[in-house]
Design a protein around this motif. Sequence first.
Motif, mmCIF file in Angstrom:
data_model
loop_
_atom_site.group_PDB
_atom_site.id
_atom_site.type_symbol
_atom_site.label_atom_id
_atom_site.label_comp_id
_atom_site.label_asym_id
_atom_site.label_seq_id
_atom_site.Cartn_x
_atom_site.Cartn_y
_atom_site.Cartn_z
ATOM 1 N N LEU A 99 -87.014 8.641 -70.186
ATOM 2 C CA LEU A 99 -85.606 8.308 -69.993
ATOM 3 C C LEU A 99 -84.459 8.960 -70.871
ATOM 4 O O LEU A 99 -83.732 9.501 -70.309
ATOM 5 N N VAL A 100 -84.884 9.006 -72.074
ATOM 6 C CA VAL A 100 -84.030 9.950 -72.997
ATOM 7 C C VAL A 100 -83.926 11.397 -72.516
ATOM 8 O O VAL A 100 -83.097 12.175 -72.469
ATOM 9 N N ASP A 101 -85.473 11.945 -72.239
ATOM 10 C CA ASP A 101 -85.638 13.394 -71.995
ATOM 11 C C ASP A 101 -84.552 13.577 -70.550
ATOM 12 O O ASP A 101 -83.988 14.679 -70.525
ATOM 13 N N VAL A 102 -84.582 12.763 -69.654
ATOM 14 C CA VAL A 102 -83.875 13.081 -68.496
ATOM 15 C C VAL A 102 -82.352 13.130 -68.941
ATOM 16 O O VAL A 102 -81.687 13.795 -68.463
ATOM 17 N N GLY A 159 -75.024 8.039 -66.018
ATOM 18 C CA GLY A 159 -75.150 6.745 -65.530
ATOM 19 C C GLY A 159 -76.645 6.239 -65.369
ATOM 20 O O GLY A 159 -77.188 7.108 -65.362
ATOM 21 N N LEU A 160 -76.485 5.054 -65.873
ATOM 22 C CA LEU A 160 -78.105 4.244 -65.864
ATOM 23 C C LEU A 160 -78.806 4.566 -64.435
ATOM 24 O O LEU A 160 -79.829 4.861 -64.519
ATOM 25 N N ARG A 161 -78.076 4.446 -63.381
ATOM 26 C CA ARG A 161 -78.638 4.698 -62.094
ATOM 27 C C ARG A 161 -79.205 6.046 -61.707
ATOM 28 O O ARG A 161 -80.335 6.199 -61.413
ATOM 29 N N GLU A 162 -78.355 6.962 -62.323
ATOM 30 C CA GLU A 162 -78.859 8.428 -62.032
ATOM 31 C C GLU A 162 -79.848 8.745 -62.792
ATOM 32 O O GLU A 162 -80.557 9.440 -62.526
ATOM 33 N N ARG A 207 -82.612 7.072 -61.579
ATOM 34 C CA ARG A 207 -83.289 7.836 -60.095
ATOM 35 C C ARG A 207 -84.090 9.030 -60.736
ATOM 36 O O ARG A 207 -85.320 9.520 -60.093
ATOM 37 N N ARG A 208 -83.641 9.959 -61.476
ATOM 38 C CA ARG A 208 -84.135 11.198 -61.878
ATOM 39 C C ARG A 208 -85.645 10.867 -62.661
ATOM 40 O O ARG A 208 -86.444 11.909 -62.895
ATOM 41 N N ALA A 209 -85.481 9.829 -63.327
ATOM 42 C CA ALA A 209 -86.809 9.457 -64.141
ATOM 43 C C ALA A 209 -88.020 9.081 -63.262
ATOM 44 O O ALA A 209 -89.195 8.813 -63.447
ATOM 45 N N GLY A 210 -87.671 8.569 -61.901
ATOM 46 C CA GLY A 210 -88.572 8.301 -60.977
ATOM 47 C C GLY A 210 -88.792 6.682 -61.388
ATOM 48 O O GLY A 210 -89.920 6.138 -61.014
ATOM 49 N N VAL A 211 -87.820 6.011 -61.785
ATOM 50 C CA VAL A 211 -88.276 4.290 -61.891
ATOM 51 C C VAL A 211 -87.249 3.672 -61.188
ATOM 52 O O VAL A 211 -85.977 4.104 -60.831
ATOM 53 N N SER A 212 -87.138 2.250 -61.393
ATOM 54 C CA SER A 212 -86.265 1.307 -60.811
ATOM 55 C C SER A 212 -85.293 1.435 -61.421
ATOM 56 O O SER A 212 -85.043 1.765 -62.652
ATOM 57 N N HIS A 213 -83.948 1.106 -60.620
ATOM 58 C CA HIS A 213 -82.673 1.209 -61.346
ATOM 59 C C HIS A 213 -82.466 0.001 -62.545
ATOM 60 O O HIS A 213 -81.909 0.372 -63.411
ATOM 61 N N GLY A 214 -83.234 -0.831 -62.616
ATOM 62 C CA GLY A 214 -83.365 -2.009 -63.573
ATOM 63 C C GLY A 214 -84.399 -1.551 -64.827
ATOM 64 O O GLY A 214 -84.207 -2.113 -65.958
ATOM 65 N N ALA A 215 -85.147 -0.501 -64.765
ATOM 66 C CA ALA A 215 -86.081 -0.203 -65.739
ATOM 67 C C ALA A 215 -85.352 0.113 -67.028
ATOM 68 O O ALA A 215 -85.913 -0.055 -68.177
#
Length: 224
Positions: A11-14, A28-31, A34-42
């Motif tokens: 997540l930090v890398d992204v 943004g957390l959602r973006e 999304r780019r990390a390939g995990v759910s919005h809440g992850a």
Amino acid sequence: MEPENSLRERLVDVGVDLVMSEGAASLGLREIARRAGVSHGAPRRYFPTHHALLSAIAHRGFADLGARFAAAADATAPPRAQLQAIGRVYVGYALEHRGMFELMFRHDLLDSERHGSDRPRLRESTLPLFELLVGLVTRHRAERDAAHRPGQDAAAEPPPAVTVAALWSNLHGIAQLWAWGSLQLVLDSAPSDGAPVATRPGPADRLDQLVTAVLDTHLGPVHA
């Protein structure tokens, strides 16, 4: 299942890639999720607030900047030469990585107590770099006084930390004004240059002149 530490670092890398390519406003957390390939809440499992994630991204910026300082400043060189090298790196980093640079110094928004993270606070990345500069200024003054003018004007000089704060502010201002095109505007049109436009210094030389002028202002000219 991906290990928690691995997902946290991803997540930090992204976030780092995003701020480098699109600027701090894109974080943004959602973006990021999304780019990390995990759910919005992850991301909330690792970063209780959006600002906690931004702080972790900013930590990476300080680690990168600190490594560049270490690579550029020859530890065997005089303190003044090390400060010159660090000043060049600081301005260069700001112009090369504008998004990260803008994020790193927003201590008013990042890493406050209310963000609830148990990770090292952003100040633990910022303060060592500041203390490095304070140490170099302290050494520069001691060597200058021992070699040239022991005790002269010592009482009139501000504490090293104040000198470094002013020096840092000047370098930061140079970086911002250069990024906005303001310094180029005034320097390229300055009649006092007295040289044809074609023979005036290029951008890199201009920036080096500005860094030197900052050091001369706060430390005194090299041959003073």
